[in-house]
Write an enzyme that holds these catalytic residues in place. Structure first.
Site, PDB file in Angstrom:
ATOM      1  N   LYS A 236     -14.711  47.105 116.428  1.00  0.00           N
ATOM      2  CA  LYS A 236     -14.247  46.536 117.680  1.00  0.00           C
ATOM      3  C   LYS A 236     -14.701  46.941 118.825  1.00  0.00           C
ATOM      4  CE  LYS A 236     -13.014  42.747 115.597  1.00  0.00           C
ATOM      5  NZ  LYS A 236     -13.695  41.356 115.818  1.00  0.00           N
TER       6      LYS A 236
ATOM      7  N   TYR B 253     -12.318  49.560 111.168  1.00  0.00           N
ATOM      8  CA  TYR B 253     -12.252  48.053 111.825  1.00  0.00           C
ATOM      9  C   TYR B 253     -12.133  48.327 113.345  1.00  0.00           C
ATOM     10  CZ  TYR B 253      -9.693  43.869 113.790  1.00  0.00           C
ATOM     11  OH  TYR B 253      -9.574  42.634 114.540  1.00  0.00           O
TER      12      TYR B 253
END
Length: 264
Positions: A157, A153
């Site tokens: 990002k 994750y």
């Protein structure tokens, strides 16, 4: 009033963003991942111009979504809100073989940015977790590492904020910014005692997409609650941005134009 596309707009922060924009009188195009999901929430999406449909984990769907978006007319702003969290205990692959979280959080906004006619404003919803992303960019696909959902994750990002800053540098006539909505209690948080205020999570996106205040039209920034934050320093480095873009170009087979086309 502005015409604005909001991806991932059928629940959570995206739905709140749509409601706020419609409430201010703007023309809003929403997005859902499937026809079924669009039908489920049409009653909640009062006042939207239309709902575009596309599964952001599928390259073909994202390309078709970009084509449909262009055919619908030019946007003044696009808010890249759609995303998934660190919820997959094992590496889940898309049809193209990409890690699912990478495809949705980074490759989809890259494809849409590359293919949709550039608006005046681009807003990318990222996360403070970007600062923990793997800056080596050596294994975007998680083929050589043991799967770690939180790290995957964060990596996605980091790519997203690098994309936002690269667009700001390459397209000086476009205001391109990244925002952190905070750790808020959405479905993505999965009940992890999120501490930030969900009622404020959409405010910065709406402001950046619509306001003509001098602070709202600046480009190349990372913001939270309409205030600038310090992003990971490397994300501002042109060399790092170009390496991030090269990785996404390699995986998607598409290139981000070096400059915004002439026109509005």
């Amino acid at each position: 009033m502005s015409r604005i596309l909001v991806t991932g707009s059928t629940d959570g922060i995206g739905l709140a963003t749509v409601r706020a924009l419609v409430g201010k009188g703007h023309r809003v195009v929403a997005h859902a991942r499937s026809q079924r999901r669009a039908e489920e929430v049409r009653g909640e999406l009062h006042g939207v111009e239309t709902v575009l449909i596309g599964d952001l984990s599928s390259r073909d769907d994202v390309i078709a979504l970009a084509s449909e978006a262009n055919a619908s007319g030019r946007f003044d702003a696009i808010i890249h809100n759609a995303g998934i969290g660190a919820t997959e205990p094992v590496r889940h692959a898309t049809t193209e073989g990409h890690a699912h979280v990478l495809a949705i959080n980074a490759l989809a906004p890259f494809i849409l940015t590359a293919l949709i006619e550039p608006p005046d404003r681009l807003i990318y919803v990222t996360s403070g977790m970007h600062a923990q992303g793997d800056t080596s960019l050596s294994d975007l696909q998680w083929r050589d590492r043991e799967w770690d959902p939180l790290q995957a994750y964060a990596d996605s990002k980091l790519l997203m904020i690098a994309l936002a800053f690269a667009v700001a540098r390459r397209w000086p006539r476009v205001s391109s910014n990244a925002i952190d909505p905070g750790w808020v209690p959405t479905k993505m948080a999965k009940g992890q005692n999120a501490t930030d205020d969900l009622a404020l999570a959409h405010v910065t996106q709406v402001w950046l997409a619509t306001s003509y205040a001098p602070e709202a039209i600046k480009s190349g920034r990372y913001l939270h609650h309409m205030q600038p934050l310090n992003a990971l320093a490397l994300a501002h480095d042109p060399g790092f941005q170009d390496r991030a873009l090269a990785g996404m170009e390699r995986l998607t087979g598409l290139r981000l134009p070096l400059g915004r086309p002439l026109g509005r």
